[in-house]
Design an enzyme around this catalytic site. Structure first.
Site, mmCIF file in Angstrom:
data_model
loop_
_atom_site.group_PDB
_atom_site.id
_atom_site.type_symbol
_atom_site.label_atom_id
_atom_site.label_comp_id
_atom_site.label_asym_id
_atom_site.label_seq_id
_atom_site.Cartn_x
_atom_site.Cartn_y
_atom_site.Cartn_z
ATOM 1 N N GLU A 1 35.815 37.707 44.703
ATOM 2 C CA GLU A 1 35.232 38.391 43.565
ATOM 3 C C GLU A 1 34.906 37.409 42.435
ATOM 4 O OE1 GLU A 1 37.261 42.200 43.371
ATOM 5 O OE2 GLU A 1 36.957 42.139 41.210
ATOM 6 N N ARG B 1 42.486 45.245 46.888
ATOM 7 C CA ARG B 1 42.113 43.878 46.503
ATOM 8 C C ARG B 1 41.344 43.285 47.668
ATOM 9 N NH1 ARG B 1 42.968 45.119 42.101
ATOM 10 N NH2 ARG B 1 44.349 44.195 40.520
ATOM 11 N N HIS C 1 34.079 46.717 41.040
ATOM 12 C CA HIS C 1 35.495 46.864 40.662
ATOM 13 C C HIS C 1 35.669 47.838 39.479
ATOM 14 C CE1 HIS C 1 39.617 44.639 40.831
ATOM 15 N NE2 HIS C 1 39.773 45.929 40.571
#
Ligand code: NAP
Ligand code: GLV
Ligand code: GLV
Length: 323
Positions: free
Chosen positions: A265, A236, A283
């Site tokens: 993000e 993450r 991602h």
């Protein structure tokens, strides 16, 4: 009973759910806003969420009938588990089925950054390849180098298996040391985080995002990395201080980095996209046909179990004490 799916997922799980429940799948391209999500989830017995949905206390307290929030991801840092537990709403995730696919992406990033795959591809496409040269696109070896795995869980260990095949040495850091048999299997040495940072040629992050792992890789730790170090993050974004990493990459204090996830993000730290020592992915860790189908089936099974009065198979560890 109604199941609300916040964004279209592969059909496999949806079909299973449709046999039993009224399934409302949001099929638009544009993401729903928080108030739209709240509106549509309000009277659903189950909600299937995406890792980018903010399933916070406000969202959870607006739910009238929910028995389960099933995240279509293994990471569930987007969900306020405490708030869900207080209302006895199950929270489930999709562990295991995406381990190998995500480890493949971590390894793809290691190879792409070390061997400058993306830059080289662009060079050929642009018609610049005029013939073999001794110093064309020099990169770094993997063989004989040390890979530091931060978070040696399911995905971290799957990365270690790949690294063994490439002749790498493995060091790892977790809060809890692994059993000796597992360490032996990967020929992996347990070290503290600062030792890992100092001695690794490649560092790959595989912890969940928690209060403890936020900015685990900060400016101070980045400053202690080797000049040839390559940092890979498929966990993450906020586990790494992205601004500090960007500065180190821009000043060539470390060799490179591979990103599948970003601190804010989908936004990038401005300038990151201009660096040639990074590889930037959107991602896609678990993005294979096979894996996404399995995740879809898994969320459906969890929802079915919860709505049929059973404890779902993949409740998150924080809820194991209460259910
Ligand atoms: P996992 O099996 O639970 O492994 C997590 C590891 O992190 C464990 O070994 C754990 O060991 C360690 N850890 C937890 N907190 C830590 C801390 N404070 N300091 C150091 N180590 C810590 O989870 P997984 O299935 O491998 O998934 C890991 C993460 O990858 C997910 O949470 C998700 O965010 C991310 N992910 C990303 C993608 C993608 O598309 N890019 C795909 C799948 C998963 P200890 O408990 O002993 O510390
Ligand atoms: C993807 O990032 C996941 O957590 O499954
Ligand atoms: C390279 O192609 C070599 O033969 O060494």
């Amino acid at each position: 009973m109604k199941v609300f799916v916040t964004y279209a997922i592969p059909e496999k799980g949806i079909e299973l759910l449709k046999e039993k429940f009224d399934v409302d799948v949001y099929t638009g391209e544009k993401f729903l806003t928080k108030s739209e999500l709240i509106e549509r989830a309000k009277y659903a017995e189950a909600i299937i969420t995406q890792l980018r949905d903010p399933i916070d206390r406000e969202f959870i307290s607006s739910l009238q009938k929910a028995k389960i929030i099933a995240n279509y991801a293994v990471g569930y840092n987007n969900i306020d588990v405490q708030a869900a537990s207080e209302r006895r709403i199950y929270v489930t995730n999709t562990p295991g089925v995406l381990t190998e696919a995500t480890a493949d992406i971590a390894f793809a990033l290691i190879l792409s950054v070390a061997r400058r795959i993306v830059e080289s591809d662009k060079f050929v496409r642009e018609g610049k390849f005029i013939g073999w040269k001794p110093k064309l696109f020099l990169g770094y070896d993997l063989y004989g180098k040390t890979l530091g795995i931060v978070g040696m869980g399911r995905i971290g260990q799957a990365v270690a298996r790949r690294a063994l095949g490439f002749g790498m040495k493995i060091v790892y850091y977790n809060r809890k040391r692994l059993p000796e048999e597992i360490e032996k299997e990967y020929n992996a040495q347990y070290v503290d985080l600062d030792t890992l940072i100092k001695f690794s040629d490649y560092i790959s992050i595989h912890t969940p995002l928690t209060n403890e792992t936020y900015h685990l890789i900060n400016a101070e730790r980045i400053a202690k990395m080797k000049p040839n170090a390559i940092l890979i993050n498929t966990a993450r974004g906020p586990v790494v201080d992205e601004k500090a990493l960007y500065e180190a990459l821009r000043e060539r204090r470390i060799a490179g980095a591979g990103f599948d996830v970003y601190e804010n993000e989908p936004q990038l730290t401005p300038g990151l996209e201009k660096l040639d020592n990074v590889v930037l992915l959107p991602h896609i860790g678990s993005a294979t046909y096979e894996t996404r189908d399995k995740m879809s089936e898994m969320v459906a099974i969890n929802v079915i179990q919860a709505l049929e009065g059973k404890t779902p198979q993949n409740i998150v560890p924080e809820q194991k004490e209460i259910f």
